[in-house]
Design an enzyme around this catalytic site. Structure first.
Site, PDB file in Angstrom:
ATOM      1  N   HIS A 259      -0.028 -23.625  -7.766  1.00  0.00           N
ATOM      2  CA  HIS A 259       1.215 -24.143  -8.320  1.00  0.00           C
ATOM      3  C   HIS A 259       2.032 -23.030  -8.629  1.00  0.00           C
ATOM      4  CE1 HIS A 259      -1.131 -22.985 -11.806  1.00  0.00           C
ATOM      5  NE2 HIS A 259       0.092 -22.856 -12.580  1.00  0.00           N
ATOM      6  N   ASP A 261       4.864 -21.301 -11.691  1.00  0.00           N
ATOM      7  CA  ASP A 261       5.349 -21.495 -13.119  1.00  0.00           C
ATOM      8  C   ASP A 261       6.775 -21.828 -13.121  1.00  0.00           C
ATOM      9  OD1 ASP A 261       2.772 -21.109 -13.791  1.00  0.00           O
ATOM     10  OD2 ASP A 261       2.999 -19.127 -14.447  1.00  0.00           O
ATOM     11  N   ARG A 326     -14.397 -19.141 -18.851  1.00  0.00           N
ATOM     12  CA  ARG A 326     -13.352 -18.234 -18.718  1.00  0.00           C
ATOM     13  C   ARG A 326     -12.134 -18.928 -19.650  1.00  0.00           C
ATOM     14  NH1 ARG A 326      -8.007 -17.682 -16.175  1.00  0.00           N
ATOM     15  NH2 ARG A 326      -7.773 -15.586 -15.567  1.00  0.00           N
TER      16      ARG A 326
END
Length: 386
Positions: A259, A261, A326
């Site tokens: 994607h 932002d 993570r």
């Protein structure tokens, strides 16, 4: 300004999150590690260990049995990420070049206090290590708070859990009171301190970029983040260790799908676990080496429009790790909802025309909220050549 959970804010992007059922492993340990604080006897530890292994797969495997949820191939680590040292004089040219060529760069000597970074990470570890029954008290997202399983409302899924906050609302952290008790106030203060420091760095970078673009008004971009009505958000993402499924054919599963932002600028910091990948201009994906002491900055869709396509909004994704968690923390600097987004006149040269129709941030946000992650959101706002 306090950073608080809102119940009244308009549409906001709320990537959701995939929990590990009742598996409260610490971020720094593998999924088969037993938490001695929560499990007291050998029998209990063995039962919990079996429960963790058994429950980790069925909850999510239905979403990952198809190749579209795996990274197409193992991307090579990329050593050529633009490195910007903010302590050096005149980094403007480097910054502009990085935004033009990659839409992405790494920042060192950033001025964000180390103690602020470490304290926020400790608070995030504490929260995400809780049982799902406790974490769920901070949800469901509305759109702020704790979410799981889905990314948005249109079918995207990922191996990720998150906390999403707004940075410009005066409501309280009441969702966390039942989880942290009196410590909820400390959590709020830690988040506010970190976000204030990162926002300051983001504005300094935007002002350097304005100088590098020869824009007369140095705060042409930064003033949008400094505005009291700035629609900026902050997110903590946790990607638990992901077991290897035979259905994935040895490929990494997607923690968060590809994607761009939508905001102006994104500032990301993570622990020392890799997983972030970006797409180059030629379409190849590269893995970004982890660096817990630095920040990574993304150009967002709105910044691409304001520079009339000169800066590129970078497409990125996160792939899973089979053995380590993570943790990432991201500040998304956005303009006020009523702000009109269009190329700056000073950046349109000669006979050049604007590549985009003018729109408000609210209009773009509303449109993007209805899209899938990988959709070309800006496509609807591009001008069609005559």
């Amino acid at each position: 300004m306090p950073l608080l959970i809102s119940h009244s804010s308009p549409i906001t992007f709320s990537p959701h999150f995939l929990s590990h059922q009742n598996t409260p492993f610490p971020l720094s340990l593998s999924r088969t590690t037993i938490n001695p604080i929560l499990i007291n006897t050998p029998n209990e530890r063995e039962k919990q260990k079996q429960k963790m292994v058994v429950l980790s797969k069925p909850a999510i495997i239905q979403h990952y049995s198809k190749p579209k949820h795996t990274a197409p191939a193992a991307a090579a680590l990329f050593p050529g990420v633009p490195l910007i040292d903010l302590s050096k004089p005149d980094p403007q040219t480097q910054l502009v070049k990085a935004c033009e060529e990659f839409g992405f760069f790494k920042v060192i000597n950033h001025g964000v206090p180390i103690h602020s970074i470490r304290e926020l990470e400790a608070q995030a570890v504490k929260f995400f290590s809780l049982p799902i029954s406790d974490k769920s008290k901070a949800g469901p997202p509305d759109p702020f708070g704790y979410g799981d399983k889905k990314i948005g409302l249109n079918g995207d899924v990922g191996w990720v859990e998150y906390l999403l906050f707004t940075t410009n609302n005066q409501s309280s952290y009441h969702k966390f009171s039942s989880i942290f008790g009196e410590a909820a106030e400390n959590f709020r203060c830690v988040v506010n301190e970190y976000v204030a420091a990162v926002k300051k760095m983001a504005c300094e970078i935007l002002e350097m970029l304005a100088e590098g673009l020869k824009i007369q008004q140095r705060d042409a971009f930064s003033k949008l983040l400094m505005d009291e009505e700035s629609d900026s958000v902050f997110r903590l993402n946790h990607y638990p260790p992901c077991p290897e499924f035979k259905e994935s054919n040895g490929r990494n599963l997607i923690g968060f799908g590809e994607h761009t932002d939508p905001q102006i600028i994104s500032v990301l910091r993570s622990n020392n676990t890799s997983g972030l990948q970006i797409s180059l201009k030629d379409g190849n994906w590269i893995s970004i080496p982890a660096d817990q002491d630095s920040f990574f900055v993304n150009v967002g869709d709105s910044f691409q429009v304001m520079t009339n396509g000169r800066f590129k909004s970078v497409k990125h994704r996160v792939v899973t790790n089979t053995s380590k968690s993570r943790l990432s923390m991201i500040y998304f600097g956005g303009p006020p909802l009523s702000e009109k987004i269009a190329p700056l006149p000073s950046l349109i040269k000669g006979e050049e025309d604007s590549l985009y129709k003018e729109f408000t941030w609210f209009e773009y946000k509303k449109s993007a909220y209805k899209s899938r992650l990988a959709d070309n959101r800006l496509g609807l706002f591009e001008k069609i050549a005559a």
